[in-house]
Design an enzyme around this catalytic site. Structure first.
Site, PDB file in Angstrom:
ATOM      1  CE  LYS A   1      54.650  49.319  16.943  1.00 37.25           C
ATOM      2  NZ  LYS A   1      53.449  50.046  16.468  1.00 37.25           N
TER       3      LYS A   1
ATOM      4  CE1 TYR B   1      58.297  51.064  16.339  1.00 41.51           C
ATOM      5  CE2 TYR B   1      58.710  52.236  14.295  1.00 41.51           C
ATOM      6  CZ  TYR B   1      57.844  51.592  15.141  1.00 41.51           C
ATOM      7  OH  TYR B   1      56.516  51.458  14.790  1.00 41.51           O
TER       8      TYR B   1
ATOM      9  CE1 TYR C   1      49.268  50.124  16.267  1.00 35.84           C
ATOM     10  CE2 TYR C   1      48.577  48.933  14.313  1.00 35.84           C
ATOM     11  CZ  TYR C   1      49.557  49.311  15.195  1.00 35.84           C
ATOM     12  OH  TYR C   1      50.835  48.874  15.007  1.00 35.84           O
TER      13      TYR C   1
HETATM   14  N1  GLU Z   1      57.081  50.006  11.183  1.00 38.65           N
HETATM   15  C1  GLU Z   1      55.698  50.415  11.112  1.00 38.65           C
HETATM   16  C2  GLU Z   1      55.589  51.891  11.437  1.00 38.65           C
HETATM   17  O1  GLU Z   1      56.146  52.337  12.387  1.00 38.65           O
HETATM   18  C3  GLU Z   1      54.886  49.579  12.033  1.00 38.65           C
HETATM   19  C4  GLU Z   1      53.416  49.875  12.006  1.00 38.65           C
HETATM   20  C5  GLU Z   1      52.583  48.611  12.084  1.00 38.65           C
HETATM   21  O2  GLU Z   1      53.049  47.539  11.783  1.00 38.65           O
HETATM   22  O3  GLU Z   1      51.382  48.743  12.427  1.00 38.65           O
HETATM   23  O4  GLU Z   1      54.935  52.628  10.760  1.00 38.65           O
END
Ligand code: GLU
Length: 313
Positions: A76, A200, A248
């Site tokens: 990201k 994605y 997060y």
């Molecule tokens: N591909 C994962 C999802 O969308 C990424 C989440 C992450 O790496 O925190 O759930």
């Protein structure tokens, strides 16, 4: 940070990495692997890797630093850099810049905030970023651009997408599909949800080693010798977002314990930036309760303590 901590030599840093890797090998508590993506659920919690890229491109490594892993949400950071390059501040009409205080895949805030995700690093925000760079392009072109960007940043062409991981996530992407459809209902998705989700899951399935990831993160240090892929002003802003939102609902804890901007992924990787000094990558698949690598966080905390690197002085 620059004036408070003198640059450290590779000779001084290598023993620090070796010591951290040795300590992490002994840690009894190793976290839990992500279980909701079947291909990631098969990982072991045994591996640990740390790599550190210096402004001259030199990469120091310890542990399993040349073993590839799924970078997942660390992707990201790269898609955000591409989207800002393409859309500039227009992007902020569709996604916010505030920490969420919610889990990576939460839908709660989206309902209250009319389909505008809090930031580009929660899943909903990352889906908007991917949707934005898809506009008028085929997924293949967007993924090609992403790989070109990462390979250029890492000065390494041997970086690829793991198709089995992408297919595995695609097959269980119920929550992300819900997020995308919800945003579509609010007019905040320009492409069919399936197209955005398909792109994605492939961006998340990029596979890199810690050595490659540390090198790829070097452009975010803004160091004079590092690659110039984005402007200095944009580097500062991406770092600010990593600091506030990169872990997060564990972002405050990471800032408190490590004091460097960082971005985690559920594959167990973390990329952290010591501005002007180094880019650091860790990998250990066991996650903590917030979905961030348990040993990776511990290792980053020890590295920051031993080097004195912190953006807080
Ligand atoms: N591909 C994962 C999802 O969308 C990424 C989440 C992450 O790496 O925190 O759930």
């Amino acid at each position: 940070m620059g004036t408070l901590t003198p640059p450290l030599t590779p000779e001084a840093l290598q023993p620090v990495l070796d010591r951290i890797a040795a300590e992490m090998a002994q840690e009894p508590e190793r976290g839990q692997v992500a279980s909701y993506i079947p291909e990631l659920a098969r990982q072991s919690t045994t591996p640990f890797a740390i790599a550190l890229a210096l402004p001259d491109g030199q990469v120091l490594r310890a542990g399993d630093a040349d073993q590839g892993f799924s970078i997942q949400s660390i992707s990201k950071v790269f898609t955000l850099a591409i989207a800002l390059g393409r859309l500039g501040d227009q992007l902020w009409l569709r996604v916010g810049r505030e920490p969420s205080g919610h889990a990576f895949n939460s839908i709660l805030q989206l309902e209250h905030e009319n389909g505008i995700p809090r930031n580009p690093f929660v899943n909903a925000g990352a889906l908007v970023v991917t949707d934005a760079i898809l506009a008028g392009h085929q997924p293949r072109e967007v993924l090609g651009e992403l790989l070109r960007f990462i390979r250029l940043a890492a000065a390494d062409d041997d970086i690829h997408i793991n198709k089995a991981v992408a297919a595995s996530e695609q097959a269980t992407a119920h929550r992300n599909i819900a997020l995308a459809e919800f945003m579509a209902a609010h007019g905040n998705l320009r492409n069919p949800a399936a197209l955005t989700i398909g792109t994605y899951v492939h961006q998340c399935a990029v596979e890199m080693s810690c050595a490659q990831l540390a090198r790829a993160g070097l452009f975010l240090t803004g160091a004079p010798g590092g690659p110039r892929l984005v402007s200095p002003a944009r580097i500062r802003r991406i770092n600010a977002l990593m600091m506030m939102c990169g872990h997060y609902d564990g972002s405050g804890e990471f800032a408190y314990r490590v004091g460097l901007p960082g971005k985690s992924g559920v594959g167990g990787g973390i990329l952290a930036i010591a501005p002007g000094r180094a880019a650091i990558a860790t990998w250990s698949p066991g996650l903590n309760a917030r979905g961030n690598s348990h040993l990776g966080t511990l290792a980053m905390e020890r590295l920051a303590r031993e080097t004195g690197w912190s953006v807080f002085g």
